[in-house]
Design a protein around this motif. Sequence first.
Motif, PDB file in Angstrom:
ATOM      1  N   MET A 105      14.909 -11.128  -9.489  1.00 38.09           N
ATOM      2  CA  MET A 105      13.514 -10.850  -9.696  1.00 38.09           C
ATOM      3  C   MET A 105      13.345  -9.351  -9.934  1.00 38.09           C
ATOM      4  O   MET A 105      13.671  -8.546  -9.072  1.00 38.09           O
ATOM      5  N   PRO A 106      12.835  -8.942 -11.103  1.00 37.66           N
ATOM      6  CA  PRO A 106      12.630  -7.530 -11.363  1.00 37.66           C
ATOM      7  C   PRO A 106      11.423  -6.993 -10.583  1.00 37.66           C
ATOM      8  O   PRO A 106      10.394  -7.645 -10.494  1.00 37.66           O
ATOM      9  N   ILE A 107      11.593  -5.796 -10.044  1.00 39.52           N
ATOM     10  CA  ILE A 107      10.491  -5.062  -9.427  1.00 39.52           C
ATOM     11  C   ILE A 107      10.365  -3.759 -10.190  1.00 39.52           C
ATOM     12  O   ILE A 107      11.302  -2.963 -10.240  1.00 39.52           O
ATOM     13  N   ILE A 108       9.204  -3.538 -10.791  1.00 36.87           N
ATOM     14  CA  ILE A 108       8.966  -2.363 -11.609  1.00 36.87           C
ATOM     15  C   ILE A 108       7.926  -1.505 -10.907  1.00 36.87           C
ATOM     16  O   ILE A 108       6.880  -2.009 -10.488  1.00 36.87           O
ATOM     17  N   THR A 109       8.201  -0.209 -10.792  1.00 36.92           N
ATOM     18  CA  THR A 109       7.236   0.728 -10.238  1.00 36.92           C
ATOM     19  C   THR A 109       6.727   1.615 -11.362  1.00 36.92           C
ATOM     20  O   THR A 109       7.515   2.207 -12.101  1.00 36.92           O
ATOM     21  N   ILE A 110       5.418   1.682 -11.485  1.00 39.44           N
ATOM     22  CA  ILE A 110       4.787   2.530 -12.488  1.00 39.44           C
ATOM     23  C   ILE A 110       4.075   3.643 -11.735  1.00 39.44           C
ATOM     24  O   ILE A 110       3.156   3.396 -10.964  1.00 39.44           O
ATOM     25  N   GLN A 111       4.542   4.860 -11.968  1.00 37.17           N
ATOM     26  CA  GLN A 111       3.970   6.034 -11.313  1.00 37.17           C
ATOM     27  C   GLN A 111       3.139   6.780 -12.344  1.00 37.17           C
ATOM     28  O   GLN A 111       3.617   7.046 -13.446  1.00 37.17           O
ATOM     29  N   MET A 112       1.885   7.105 -11.965  1.00 33.88           N
ATOM     30  CA  MET A 112       1.007   7.748 -12.930  1.00 33.88           C
ATOM     31  C   MET A 112      -0.075   8.554 -12.246  1.00 33.88           C
ATOM     32  O   MET A 112      -0.286   8.454 -11.039  1.00 33.88           O
ATOM     33  N   ASP A 113      -0.733   9.338 -13.059  1.00 34.56           N
ATOM     34  CA  ASP A 113      -1.874  10.129 -12.638  1.00 34.56           C
ATOM     35  C   ASP A 113      -2.973   9.194 -12.149  1.00 34.56           C
ATOM     36  O   ASP A 113      -3.264   8.182 -12.796  1.00 34.56           O
ATOM     37  N   LYS A 114      -3.574   9.510 -11.031  1.00 38.21           N
ATOM     38  CA  LYS A 114      -4.643   8.684 -10.484  1.00 38.21           C
ATOM     39  C   LYS A 114      -5.846   8.674 -11.423  1.00 38.21           C
ATOM     40  O   LYS A 114      -6.125   9.655 -12.089  1.00 38.21           O
ATOM     41  N   THR A 151      12.584  -9.651 -22.866  1.00 39.10           N
ATOM     42  CA  THR A 151      13.864  -8.954 -22.941  1.00 39.10           C
ATOM     43  C   THR A 151      14.906  -9.550 -22.004  1.00 39.10           C
ATOM     44  O   THR A 151      16.058  -9.757 -22.395  1.00 39.10           O
ATOM     45  N   LEU A 152      14.503  -9.818 -20.766  1.00 38.16           N
ATOM     46  CA  LEU A 152      15.459 -10.289 -19.760  1.00 38.16           C
ATOM     47  C   LEU A 152      15.452 -11.800 -19.559  1.00 38.16           C
ATOM     48  O   LEU A 152      16.367 -12.339 -18.945  1.00 38.16           O
ATOM     49  N   GLY A 153      14.412 -12.447 -20.032  1.00 33.12           N
ATOM     50  CA  GLY A 153      14.270 -13.876 -19.783  1.00 33.12           C
ATOM     51  C   GLY A 153      13.621 -14.111 -18.431  1.00 33.12           C
ATOM     52  O   GLY A 153      13.141 -13.195 -17.779  1.00 33.12           O
ATOM     53  N   GLY A 154      13.607 -15.346 -18.029  1.00 28.95           N
ATOM     54  CA  GLY A 154      13.001 -15.692 -16.750  1.00 28.95           C
ATOM     55  C   GLY A 154      11.545 -16.067 -16.914  1.00 28.95           C
ATOM     56  O   GLY A 154      11.077 -16.371 -18.017  1.00 28.95           O
ATOM     57  N   GLU A 155      10.839 -16.039 -15.801  1.00 27.04           N
ATOM     58  CA  GLU A 155       9.440 -16.452 -15.796  1.00 27.04           C
ATOM     59  C   GLU A 155       8.547 -15.298 -15.366  1.00 27.04           C
ATOM     60  O   GLU A 155       8.947 -14.441 -14.582  1.00 27.04           O
ATOM     61  N   ARG A 156       7.316 -15.316 -15.860  1.00 27.19           N
ATOM     62  CA  ARG A 156       6.346 -14.267 -15.526  1.00 27.19           C
ATOM     63  C   ARG A 156       6.169 -14.131 -14.015  1.00 27.19           C
ATOM     64  O   ARG A 156       6.033 -13.035 -13.505  1.00 27.19           O
ATOM     65  N   LYS A 157       6.174 -15.253 -13.307  1.00 27.25           N
ATOM     66  CA  LYS A 157       5.914 -15.210 -11.860  1.00 27.25           C
ATOM     67  C   LYS A 157       7.026 -14.498 -11.088  1.00 27.25           C
ATOM     68  O   LYS A 157       6.862 -14.201  -9.913  1.00 27.25           O
ATOM     69  N   TRP A 158       8.148 -14.220 -11.731  1.00 31.08           N
ATOM     70  CA  TRP A 158       9.246 -13.514 -11.073  1.00 31.08           C
ATOM     71  C   TRP A 158       9.133 -11.991 -11.178  1.00 31.08           C
ATOM     72  O   TRP A 158       9.881 -11.269 -10.538  1.00 31.08           O
ATOM     73  N   VAL A 159       8.223 -11.515 -12.010  1.00 27.71           N
ATOM     74  CA  VAL A 159       8.100 -10.077 -12.258  1.00 27.71           C
ATOM     75  C   VAL A 159       7.068  -9.471 -11.298  1.00 27.71           C
ATOM     76  O   VAL A 159       5.924  -9.915 -11.249  1.00 27.71           O
ATOM     77  N   THR A 160       7.487  -8.444 -10.566  1.00 25.13           N
ATOM     78  CA  THR A 160       6.596  -7.721  -9.660  1.00 25.13           C
ATOM     79  C   THR A 160       6.412  -6.307 -10.177  1.00 25.13           C
ATOM     80  O   THR A 160       7.384  -5.636 -10.531  1.00 25.13           O
ATOM     81  N   ILE A 161       5.164  -5.864 -10.226  1.00 26.95           N
ATOM     82  CA  ILE A 161       4.857  -4.508 -10.676  1.00 26.95           C
ATOM     83  C   ILE A 161       4.068  -3.806  -9.574  1.00 26.95           C
ATOM     84  O   ILE A 161       3.089  -4.349  -9.061  1.00 26.95           O
ATOM     85  N   LEU A 162       4.521  -2.614  -9.230  1.00 25.15           N
ATOM     86  CA  LEU A 162       3.847  -1.791  -8.229  1.00 25.15           C
ATOM     87  C   LEU A 162       3.290  -0.560  -8.914  1.00 25.15           C
ATOM     88  O   LEU A 162       4.011   0.126  -9.644  1.00 25.15           O
ATOM     89  N   PHE A 163       2.022  -0.259  -8.703  1.00 28.62           N
ATOM     90  CA  PHE A 163       1.410   0.947  -9.240  1.00 28.62           C
ATOM     91  C   PHE A 163       1.351   1.998  -8.140  1.00 28.62           C
ATOM     92  O   PHE A 163       0.896   1.718  -7.034  1.00 28.62           O
ATOM     93  N   GLU A 164       1.820   3.190  -8.448  1.00 28.23           N
ATOM     94  CA  GLU A 164       1.712   4.327  -7.539  1.00 28.23           C
ATOM     95  C   GLU A 164       0.875   5.390  -8.244  1.00 28.23           C
ATOM     96  O   GLU A 164       1.289   5.928  -9.261  1.00 28.23           O
ATOM     97  N   ASP A 165      -0.300   5.639  -7.700  1.00 30.10           N
ATOM     98  CA  ASP A 165      -1.209   6.624  -8.283  1.00 30.10           C
ATOM     99  C   ASP A 165      -1.081   7.943  -7.534  1.00 30.10           C
ATOM    100  O   ASP A 165      -1.089   7.962  -6.305  1.00 30.10           O
ATOM    101  N   TYR A 166      -0.984   9.024  -8.286  1.00 25.43           N
ATOM    102  CA  TYR A 166      -0.810  10.345  -7.692  1.00 25.43           C
ATOM    103  C   TYR A 166      -1.985  11.249  -8.040  1.00 25.43           C
ATOM    104  O   TYR A 166      -2.413  11.303  -9.191  1.00 25.43           O
ATOM    105  N   GLU A 167      -2.467  11.967  -7.058  1.00 23.43           N
ATOM    106  CA  GLU A 167      -3.461  13.007  -7.279  1.00 23.43           C
ATOM    107  C   GLU A 167      -2.777  14.158  -8.025  1.00 23.43           C
ATOM    108  O   GLU A 167      -1.578  14.375  -7.873  1.00 23.43           O
TER     109      GLU A 167
END
Length: 71
Positions: A1-10, A31-47
């Motif tokens: 299960m892929p876990i993707i972290t997206i770090q960006m300006d708040k 790209t990797l195959g699998g199912e949408r429900k297996w993909v986890t995305i975490l957003f990290e917002d930075y000041e």
Amino acid sequence: MPIITIQMDKGRSVQTKREVAAAVTDAIVNTLGGERKWVTILFEDYERNDWAIGGNLQLDRHGPLKPETYK
């Protein structure tokens, strides 16, 4: 299960994060195959005062975040 972290300006809206989550999920599944429900995305917002590039705070480079900066 892929876990993707997206770090960006708040300041991005919830709708923008929805759109990014959908687009990134589609790219991972295509790209990797699998199912949408297996993909986890975490957003990290930075000041801007918690983020520096080239030794300079983003706050000093771009000033304080204005509400209209992001949709």
